[in-house]
Design a protein around this motif. Structure first.
Motif, short mmCIF file in Angstrom:
data_model
loop_
_atom_site.label_atom_id
_atom_site.label_comp_id
_atom_site.label_asym_id
_atom_site.label_seq_id
_atom_site.Cartn_x
_atom_site.Cartn_y
_atom_site.Cartn_z
N HIS A 186 -5.18 4.91 3.50
CA HIS A 186 -6.01 4.01 3.99
C HIS A 186 -7.00 3.33 2.92
CE1 HIS A 186 -5.16 4.80 8.19
NE2 HIS A 186 -5.09 6.20 7.94
N MET A 187 -7.11 4.28 2.07
CA MET A 187 -8.07 3.84 0.92
C MET A 187 -7.16 2.65 0.10
SD MET A 187 -9.83 5.77 -2.02
CE MET A 187 -11.16 5.17 -3.15
N VAL A 188 -6.10 3.03 -0.35
CA VAL A 188 -5.25 1.77 -1.18
C VAL A 188 -5.12 0.57 -0.07
CG1 VAL A 188 -2.85 1.46 -1.97
CG2 VAL A 188 -4.13 3.58 -2.42
N ASN A 189 -4.74 0.90 1.12
CA ASN A 189 -4.65 -0.31 1.88
C ASN A 189 -5.82 -1.29 2.12
OD1 ASN A 189 -3.43 -2.06 4.08
ND2 ASN A 189 -4.34 -0.61 5.64
N ALA A 190 -7.11 -0.37 2.30
CA ALA A 190 -8.35 -1.21 2.54
C ALA A 190 -8.62 -1.82 1.05
CB ALA A 190 -9.42 -0.06 2.72
N ALA B 140 0.72 -1.13 0.04
CA ALA B 140 -0.22 0.12 0.01
C ALA B 140 0.88 1.29 0.01
CB ALA B 140 -0.91 -0.24 1.25
N GLU B 141 1.93 1.33 0.75
CA GLU B 141 2.90 2.45 0.71
C GLU B 141 3.48 2.74 -0.56
OE1 GLU B 141 5.62 1.76 3.98
OE2 GLU B 141 4.03 1.91 5.48
N ARG B 142 3.81 1.54 -1.32
CA ARG B 142 4.56 1.65 -2.45
C ARG B 142 3.47 2.14 -3.61
NH1 ARG B 142 6.79 -3.17 -1.20
NH2 ARG B 142 5.16 -4.58 -2.30
N TRP B 143 2.32 1.65 -3.59
CA TRP B 143 1.37 2.06 -4.40
C TRP B 143 1.03 3.63 -4.24
CZ3 TRP B 143 -0.10 0.71 -8.99
CH2 TRP B 143 -0.27 -0.88 -9.30
N ARG B 144 0.90 4.01 -3.08
CA ARG B 144 0.62 5.42 -2.77
C ARG B 144 1.69 6.09 -3.20
NH1 ARG B 144 0.58 7.59 3.20
NH2 ARG B 144 2.71 6.84 3.23
#
Length: 167
Positions: A153-157, A99-103
């Motif tokens: 939070h959105m990407v992680n969810a 998720a961190e990488r995508w963000r």
């Protein structure tokens, strides 16, 4: 004494230490996690008894006793169950890193939103772009990273949901 049955003292000690480490891991589990494990009743009682101890030496002796009890049982399935309990946390960590990488990638590359939406069905590219634009404005104005966090939070969810559906 036959050569096939010979186990060196060093190897026996190493095995005992491994059983004690597994016993210590059992002691660290919550009562609910312990109840879900399929372990012999004597071992369960010893682990629960150890949880009640507060003195370091008493805990050390009880863990040795737990290791001794584990010698009487096949420790392989117990260790496998412990590994299964710890495995989800490693998977969770990997998903958080993803998720961190995508963000980070979405913040720097506009095409990353489409790649993410393609890889993770259910992602709303329009909403992601809104959050990215708002996060960039926050950064430019040197404000608190509210939208940056919301994007994470959105990407992680979305990644968590995708991982649950496609294990």
């Amino acid at each position: 004494m036959e050569d096939d049955d010979f186990i060196s003292k060093t190897r026996r000690k190493r095995q005992m230490t491994e059983l004690q480490v597994a016993g210590a891991a059992l002691v660290k589990l919550s009562r609910e996690q312990l109840d879900r494990l399929d372990i012999p009743e004597r071992l369960r009682e010893a682990v629960l008894e150890c949880k009640g101890f507060t003195k370091h030496e008493a805990i050390r002796r009880q863990i040795q006793y737990i290791g001794r009890l584990m010698r009487d049982y096949d420790a392989g399935p117990i260790v496998a169950q412990l590994s299964a309990i710890e495995a989800p946390s490693k998977r969770q960590t990997a998903l958080l890193h993803a998720a961190e990488r995508w963000r980070t990638e979405m913040m720097s590359d506009p095409d990353a939103v489409l790649r993410f939406a393609h890889e993770v069905p259910g992602a709303d590219p329009r909403r992601l772009r809104q959050l990215i634009d708002a996060a960039r404005k926050e950064k430019a104005l040197d404000r608190a990273p509210k939208n940056f966090r919301e994007l994470f939070h959105m990407v992680n969810a979305l990644l968590q949901d995708h991982a649950r559906r496609h294990p």
